[in-house]
Design a protein around this motif. Structure first.
Motif, PDB file in Angstrom:
ATOM      1  N   THR A 178       3.746  12.251   4.025  1.00 40.96           N
ATOM      2  CA  THR A 178       4.517  11.050   2.950  1.00 40.96           C
ATOM      3  C   THR A 178       3.836   9.887   2.723  1.00 40.96           C
ATOM      4  OG1 THR A 178       6.466  12.675   3.591  1.00 40.96           O
ATOM      5  CG2 THR A 178       6.808  10.266   2.114  1.00 40.96           C
ATOM      6  N   VAL A 179       3.919   9.554   1.820  1.00 48.39           N
ATOM      7  CA  VAL A 179       2.791   8.246   1.342  1.00 48.39           C
ATOM      8  C   VAL A 179       4.490   7.323   0.400  1.00 48.39           C
ATOM      9  CG1 VAL A 179       0.895   6.231   0.497  1.00 48.39           C
ATOM     10  CG2 VAL A 179       1.114   8.777   1.283  1.00 48.39           C
ATOM     11  N   LEU A 180       4.489   5.773   1.443  1.00 44.92           N
ATOM     12  CA  LEU A 180       5.851   5.068   0.472  1.00 44.92           C
ATOM     13  C   LEU A 180       4.957   4.636  -0.488  1.00 44.92           C
ATOM     14  CD1 LEU A 180       6.930   5.721   2.926  1.00 44.92           C
ATOM     15  CD2 LEU A 180       7.718   3.851   3.323  1.00 44.92           C
ATOM     16  N   PRO A 181       5.312   4.161  -1.399  1.00 45.58           N
ATOM     17  CA  PRO A 181       4.790   2.835  -2.562  1.00 45.58           C
ATOM     18  C   PRO A 181       4.852   1.842  -1.943  1.00 45.58           C
ATOM     19  CG  PRO A 181       7.273   3.401  -3.656  1.00 45.58           C
ATOM     20  CD  PRO A 181       6.660   3.674  -1.741  1.00 45.58           C
ATOM     21  N   PRO A 182       2.873   1.856  -1.905  1.00 50.48           N
ATOM     22  CA  PRO A 182       2.409   0.128  -1.841  1.00 50.48           C
ATOM     23  C   PRO A 182       3.353  -0.649  -1.673  1.00 50.48           C
ATOM     24  CG  PRO A 182       0.968   0.971  -3.978  1.00 50.48           C
ATOM     25  CD  PRO A 182       1.937   1.722  -3.803  1.00 50.48           C
ATOM     26  N   VAL A 183       2.679  -2.077  -0.244  1.00 51.54           N
ATOM     27  CA  VAL A 183       3.612  -2.836  -0.252  1.00 51.54           C
ATOM     28  C   VAL A 183       3.758  -3.999  -0.961  1.00 51.54           C
ATOM     29  CG1 VAL A 183       4.404  -4.309   1.902  1.00 51.54           C
ATOM     30  CG2 VAL A 183       3.748  -2.028   2.323  1.00 51.54           C
ATOM     31  N   PRO A 184       4.236  -4.654  -2.084  1.00 51.51           N
ATOM     32  CA  PRO A 184       3.875  -5.594  -2.364  1.00 51.51           C
ATOM     33  C   PRO A 184       2.509  -6.685  -1.676  1.00 51.51           C
ATOM     34  CG  PRO A 184       5.866  -5.184  -2.924  1.00 51.51           C
ATOM     35  CD  PRO A 184       5.350  -4.115  -2.114  1.00 51.51           C
ATOM     36  N   GLY A 185       1.541  -7.579  -2.692  1.00 48.61           N
ATOM     37  CA  GLY A 185       1.206  -8.430  -2.238  1.00 48.61           C
ATOM     38  C   GLY A 185      -0.107  -8.793  -2.576  1.00 48.61           C
ATOM     39  N   LEU A 186      -0.683  -9.669  -2.819  1.00 46.33           N
ATOM     40  CA  LEU A 186      -2.266  -9.744  -3.231  1.00 46.33           C
ATOM     41  C   LEU A 186      -3.266 -10.023  -2.389  1.00 46.33           C
ATOM     42  CD1 LEU A 186      -3.540 -10.429  -5.643  1.00 46.33           C
ATOM     43  CD2 LEU A 186      -2.767 -12.577  -5.630  1.00 46.33           C
ATOM     44  N   ARG A 187      -3.732  -8.739  -1.982  1.00 43.91           N
ATOM     45  CA  ARG A 187      -5.033  -8.594  -1.441  1.00 43.91           C
ATOM     46  C   ARG A 187      -4.087  -8.480   0.120  1.00 43.91           C
ATOM     47  NH1 ARG A 187     -10.088 -11.389  -1.487  1.00 43.91           N
ATOM     48  NH2 ARG A 187      -9.136 -13.671  -1.627  1.00 43.91           N
ATOM     49  N   LEU A 188      -2.621  -7.152   0.112  1.00 44.44           N
ATOM     50  CA  LEU A 188      -2.380  -7.361   1.705  1.00 44.44           C
ATOM     51  C   LEU A 188      -3.430  -6.509   2.850  1.00 44.44           C
ATOM     52  CD1 LEU A 188       0.218  -8.438   3.270  1.00 44.44           C
ATOM     53  CD2 LEU A 188       1.100  -6.293   1.802  1.00 44.44           C
ATOM     54  N   GLY A 189      -3.013  -6.780   3.832  1.00 46.33           N
ATOM     55  CA  GLY A 189      -3.203  -6.301   5.134  1.00 46.33           C
ATOM     56  C   GLY A 189      -2.665  -6.011   5.795  1.00 46.33           C
ATOM     57  N   LEU A 190      -2.089  -4.419   5.932  1.00 43.60           N
ATOM     58  CA  LEU A 190      -0.568  -4.651   7.457  1.00 43.60           C
ATOM     59  C   LEU A 190      -1.832  -4.315   8.397  1.00 43.60           C
ATOM     60  CD1 LEU A 190       1.465  -2.274   5.206  1.00 43.60           C
ATOM     61  CD2 LEU A 190       1.384  -5.003   5.421  1.00 43.60           C
ATOM     62  N   ALA A 191      -0.614  -4.977   9.706  1.00 43.26           N
ATOM     63  CA  ALA A 191      -0.752  -5.041  10.901  1.00 43.26           C
ATOM     64  C   ALA A 191       0.078  -4.259  11.470  1.00 43.26           C
ATOM     65  CB  ALA A 191      -1.159  -6.259  11.485  1.00 43.26           C
TER      66      ALA A 191
END
Length: 384
Positions: free
Chosen positions: A235-248
């Motif tokens: 299950t893929v959630l909608p993209p997390v809002p952000g401009l060129r965002l990488g999640l750690a």
């Protein structure tokens, strides 16, 4: 496709960014794109713990901990053109000891997970083809075989271990992001994540059979934050809002209570420009952006409390580097908290974790934000 990320070491002069004083207040969720007051900064009892023996420049990237034991991994020997070598340390309840890795050739260990002194796992960056999967033998780390071992294009990026001792590893094979699952003897790759050009950076195990991953995915010539769940299917959630965002990192207390942290690169700027910390919450319907309390820097890890709720976030505040930076969950809000004064020149935290079975926490990183000599490995502890 490997995208640019503002991680430890991607730091330098800032140009064209207003870096003012951050006012004090509690932070509560606000709609994406809106402003909120910044959280109160206060001391929380974190103490620096010496982690001797690393060769500058060095840093610890990830940590796993239980009562009276812990493992921390990273890299050392980053001097001049050197690609460095893997660094591993063990906590025996009273002190950190550097683990001898002379039998390994890996340039970096990127993650670690464990449930007891006889069952822990790590993954690393290869010196050649294929990523290593490492198992703790109660003395040191040893490579273990898995499908695709030494195969060109196989990369292992993060690892988690459940109380049932099932091991979950994120990575890529055949050009697609995937999970590798096994019990130490038998392994299998799960179905590919149905997202094109995705990178996975962290694995979070909420319950046996429910695994969350985070990272980034290609989006409109840049990239956006990626969060997905595996429970027999993706299950893929909608993209997390952000401009060129990488999640750690990601932490899920339930399908409608998910927190994601990372760094937003923004529109670009001069070399070394720091990014912006990103904190977002999923309520089962939409992502909500939450103010971090500082505007330049990064958020790097999340740890949960004994009830499974997100409790602590590690970070780096470009505006005030005199001591380490955290966010602490205080009821329904996040509060800015600081580590000890004078423990390191300008500490940078890469990760925070709960001590399993207790109310204590560990964090790891390096003594300054640039991985160049004389930077060394660094740890802090919050005792129960």
């Amino acid at each position: 496709m490997r995208r640019r990320r503002f991680v430890a070491g991607a730091i330098g002069a800032v140009s064209g960014i207003a870096l003012g004083t951050v006012p004090s207040a509690a932070v509560k969720p606000t709609p994406a794109g809106t402003r909120n007051r910044s959280p109160v900064s206060r001391a929380e009892g974190w103490q620096a713990v010496p982690a001797p023996g690393s060769t500058p420049a060095a840093q610890l990237r990830r940590i796993a901990a239980g009562p009276g034991l812990a493992w921390a991994v990273g890299e050392e020997g980053l001097a001049g053109p050197s690609r460095g070598r893997g660094l591993a340390m063990q906590w025996d309840g009273s002190a950190w000891t550097k683990t001898d890795l002379a039998h390994l050739s890996h340039t970096r260990l990127t993650d670690v997970a464990g449930v007891c002194a006889a069952f822990a796992w790590s993954v690393g960056q290869p010196a050649g083809t294929g990523s290593p999967l490492l198992r703790w033998d109660e003395t040191t780390w040893r490579e273990t075989a898995f499908p695709g071992m030494n195969e060109t294009g196989v990369r292992l990026t993060a690892v988690a271990v459940g109380p049932d001792r099932r091991v979950w590893v994120s990575g890529s094979r055949g050009g697609a992001a995937r999970l590798l699952s096994g019990d130490g003897r038998r392994w299998r790759w799960l179905d590919p994540l149905p997202v094109a050009s995705a990178n996975l950076y962290r694995v979070f195990l909420r319950a046996p059979g429910e695994i969350w991953v985070c990272g980034d995915q290609a989006a409109g010539g840049g990239w956006s934050g990626l969060v997905a769940r595996w429970d027999g299917a993706w299950t893929v959630l909608p993209p997390v809002p952000g401009l060129r965002l990488g999640l750690a990192d990601v932490h899920a207390a339930g399908p409608d209570d998910v927190w994601a942290v990372g760094t937003e690169a923004g529109v670009g700027g001069p070399p070394g420009r720091p990014g912006n910390p990103s904190l977002s919450h999923w309520d089962g319907t939409a992502w909500t952006r939450v103010e971090a309390g500082f505007v330049a820097g990064s958020l790097t890890g999340i740890a949960g409390d004994a009830q499974g709720r997100a409790a602590w976030i590690s970070g780096w505040n470009y505006q005030d580097q005199s001591r380490s930076t955290y966010l602490r969950r205080d009821g329904g809000a996040w509060t800015l908290a600081r580590g000890p004064v004078g423990a390191a020149p300008a500490p940078y935290l890469n990760d925070v974790t709960a001590v399993r079975g207790t109310t204590g926490f560990w964090s790891v990183g390096m003594t300054s934000p640039v991985p160049a000599p004389p930077t060394e490995a660094y740890t802090e502890r919050l005792e129960a």
